[in-house]
Write an enzyme that holds these catalytic residues in place. Structure first.
Site, short mmCIF file in Angstrom:
data_model
loop_
_atom_site.label_atom_id
_atom_site.label_comp_id
_atom_site.label_asym_id
_atom_site.label_seq_id
_atom_site.Cartn_x
_atom_site.Cartn_y
_atom_site.Cartn_z
CB SER A 13 -0.91 -0.02 1.22
OG SER A 13 -0.14 -0.08 2.38
CE LYS A 187 16.67 -9.46 -6.76
NZ LYS A 187 17.21 -10.49 -7.68
CB CYS A 381 -12.52 24.59 11.80
SG CYS A 381 -14.21 23.96 11.94
CG HIS A 507 -12.26 23.13 7.11
ND1 HIS A 507 -11.24 22.71 7.92
CD2 HIS A 507 -13.41 22.90 7.80
CE1 HIS A 507 -11.73 22.23 9.04
NE2 HIS A 507 -13.05 22.32 8.99
CD GLU A 509 -8.42 23.20 5.68
OE1 GLU A 509 -8.71 24.41 5.75
OE2 GLU A 509 -8.79 22.36 6.54
N1 GLN Z 1 -14.97 20.56 17.05
C1 GLN Z 1 -15.38 21.81 16.51
C2 GLN Z 1 -16.83 21.81 16.06
O1 GLN Z 1 -17.42 20.77 15.91
C3 GLN Z 1 -14.49 22.23 15.35
C4 GLN Z 1 -14.61 21.35 14.16
C5 GLN Z 1 -13.45 21.48 13.20
O2 GLN Z 1 -12.43 22.06 13.52
N2 GLN Z 1 -13.58 20.92 12.02
O3 GLN Z 1 -17.42 22.85 15.86
#
Ligand code: GLN
Length: 544
Positions: A13, A187, A381, A507, A509
């Site tokens: 994997s 190999k 978050c 998020h 990212e």
């Molecule tokens: N635990 C926090 C919430 O549920 C933040 C969640 C997170 O960072 N994705 O709001």
């Protein structure tokens, strides 16, 4: 008619099937083809949303709110075709759907079996991605050939090729050609065995992509071709890349995988257009600045837990021409050893998302350090929620401020459950998920970064900023720079008095691409570069 490429893996994997599939997808798109990517995962969990990051790495969230495997992050970073709920299925989802049909009596009393019922269900989810507007679907089968769990998927793709016509499909097998130091040789036997296993199931691979540390000689390629029953031009070398994952597509081009795939599937394609990608690699290789960013998280030691965050920092670095050393700092260590000692040398501090109480106080300490030392800070978050807790405790004077996720009885619940979450009892797929609109405050750092007054960003959370505290926080200097369009949910907080301190409930990212870095990460890294520059200029040098 849509053509189908199936990518399987053999020998071990972690060979990078996801990256190879994504790179091939990118090359086909750069040939002007319309591509859709899909991952089929053999585990029984219904989605990775409830799995531990230690087990599974990060949970990657799509626009439509589906919680998926982190390989889908590679797909989105390399390709531009839309990804949806249909882009990732697990064994659990397949069985759940078949069992629900059985409960509804849809099988008319027949015995429900792996073949044909489970395999039919798998074939139907593959077929869903095809269509008039799609030239190629690339379906990656998780796991390694020989695993009991992946058998139904392999059987289904074998049948699929029979159903639609073998020439409409291409089977690519990713395998390992290890170097044995004692013999000073590469190999080929593991590859022969793994292809042998595929052939036992009835799948003759068309192309072998061979991961290797060292170049494969013509002799070895001939041997692999002979024993595995493929033409020699279909034995593709994929050497390890220690510089950057964004080199993988180029190595596949060097070995003409794109041309081979186009020829074998009879696709009508334009010449390959790689200018933007080559420019990206040029910038990556020629940075003008060197900076360091600390990522302070609960799972920091685990490479895959914040995969998209590390990638997004790299994208921002490319756009700011900065080589970035990322320090992965465990928040628990900050609690034990102190922020000064662990974070003192960094040019920027990022606190990512997370769940559960462990390490939360370390994150709060790291944020206090960033705030009081004027170090550029980005909170994501849980990182935003911790920034609110820190500000409440140390600036507003609410010494016991907390989130009700960690302290149900706190006198100052500055972070509390979203209304829509109060009666939810199931754990899977029940958070506030996926794309949600937001509006930005004019003249905020966020508005400057986005160059816009509205946003659409991906979410995954249950808790939110408690509006009872908004006015008091504002009076003490916190700016609410973004909210949901009705103003009810806080999306972004900032400190106008700080060089660059921004924290977001969503998020960013997940929306960053190497050619299109996320604006907030870009500006965060830009602020870190400025801080570094300033420090270098004002550093006291020893007298000559
Ligand atoms: N635990 C926090 C919430 O549920 C933040 C969640 C997170 O960072 N994705 O709001």
């Amino acid at each position: 008619m849509t053509k189908h490429i199936f990518v399987t893996g053999g020998v071990v994997s972690s060979l990078g099937k996801g990256l190879t599939s994504a790179s091939l997808g990118m090359l086909l798109e750069q040939h002007g083809l319309r591509v859709r990517m899909q991952k089929l995962d053999p585990y029984i969990n219904v989605d990775p949303g409830t799995m531990s990051p230690y087990q599974h790495g990060e949970v990657y969230v799509l626009d439509d709110g589906s919680e998926t495997d982190l390989d889908l992050g590679h797909y989105e970073r390399f390709t531009s075709g839309p990804l949806t709920r249909d882009s990732n299925y697990t064994t659990g989802q397949i069985y759940l759907s078949v069992i629900e049909k059985e409960r509804q009596g849809r099988f008319l009393g027949k015995t429900v079996q792996v073949i044909p019922h489970i395999t039919n269900e798998i074939k139907s989810v593959i077929r869903k991605l095809g269509g008039d507007d799609v030239d190629v679907v690339i379906t990656e089968i998780g796991g390694t050939v020989g695993d009991i769990e992946s058998l139904p998927f392999l059987e289904a793709i074998r049948q699929f090729a029979q159903d639609v016509g073998r020439q409409q499909c291409l089977f690519i097998h990713l395998t390992l050609v290890p170097y044995l130091k004692a013999a000073d040789e590469l190999k080929t036997k593991p590859t022969q065995h793994s292809v042998g296993q595929l052939r036992e199931i009835g799948i003759q691979p068309d192309v072998l992509v061979c991961r290797c540390e060292r170049g494969i000689s013509r002799d070895d390629r001939e041997k692999i071709a002979l024993f595995c029953n493929v033409p020699i031009d279909a034995v593709i070398e994929e050497r390890d890349k220690d510089f950057s994952i964004y080199e993988v597509p180029l190595s596949l081009v060097d070995n003409q995988l794109d041309e081979l795939v186009i020829k074998r599937l009879g696709l009508v394609a334009k010449p390959l257009e790689l200018h933007a990608w080559l420019d990206l690699l040029h910038r990556l290789r020629n940075p003008q600045h060197e900076i360091s960013i600390a990522v302070v998280g609960k799972y920091a030691e685990h490479r895959d837990a914040y995969k998209s965050i590390y990638e997004a920092i790299d994208h921002a670095g490319i756009s700011q021409q900065a080589q970035i050393r990322i320090g992965r700092i465990q928040s628990g260590d900050v609690e034990r050893e102190g922020a000064e000692r662990l974070l003192g040398g960094y040019d920027g501090i990022l606190v990512p998302g997370g769940f559960g109480e462990r390490g939360v106080e370390g994150k709060v300490d790291a944020i206090q350090f960033a705030r009081t030392r004027s170090i550029p800070f980005l909170g994501i978050c849980l990182g935003m929620q911790c920034a609110v807790i820190e500000f409440g405790r140390n600036q507003v004077g609410l010494s016991k401020a907390h989130s009700t996720e960690f302290d149900k009885n706190t006198p100052d619940p500055v972070i509390c459950l979203l209304d829509e979450q109060r009666n939810v009892t199931r754990v899977g797929g029940t958070m506030r998920l996926g794309n949600q609109p937001g509006v930005l405050t004019a003249d905020s750092r966020a508005a400057a970064a986005y160059g816009s007054d509205s946003i659409n960003e991906r979410h995954r959370h249950r808790y939110e900023f408690n509006n009872d505290y908004r006015q008091r926080f504002e009076e003490h200097g916190l700016r609410f720079a973004g909210t949901s369009p009705d103003g009810a949910l806080v999306e972004i907080v900032e400190l106008p008095a700080h060089p660059w301190f921004v924290a977001v409930q969503y998020h960013p990212e997940f929306k960053s691409k190497p050619l299109l870095p996320h604006p907030l990460l870009r500006d965060f890294v830009g602020a870190a570069v400025r801080r570094r520059h300033h420090r270098d200029q004002t550093a006291v040098r020893p007298e000559k």
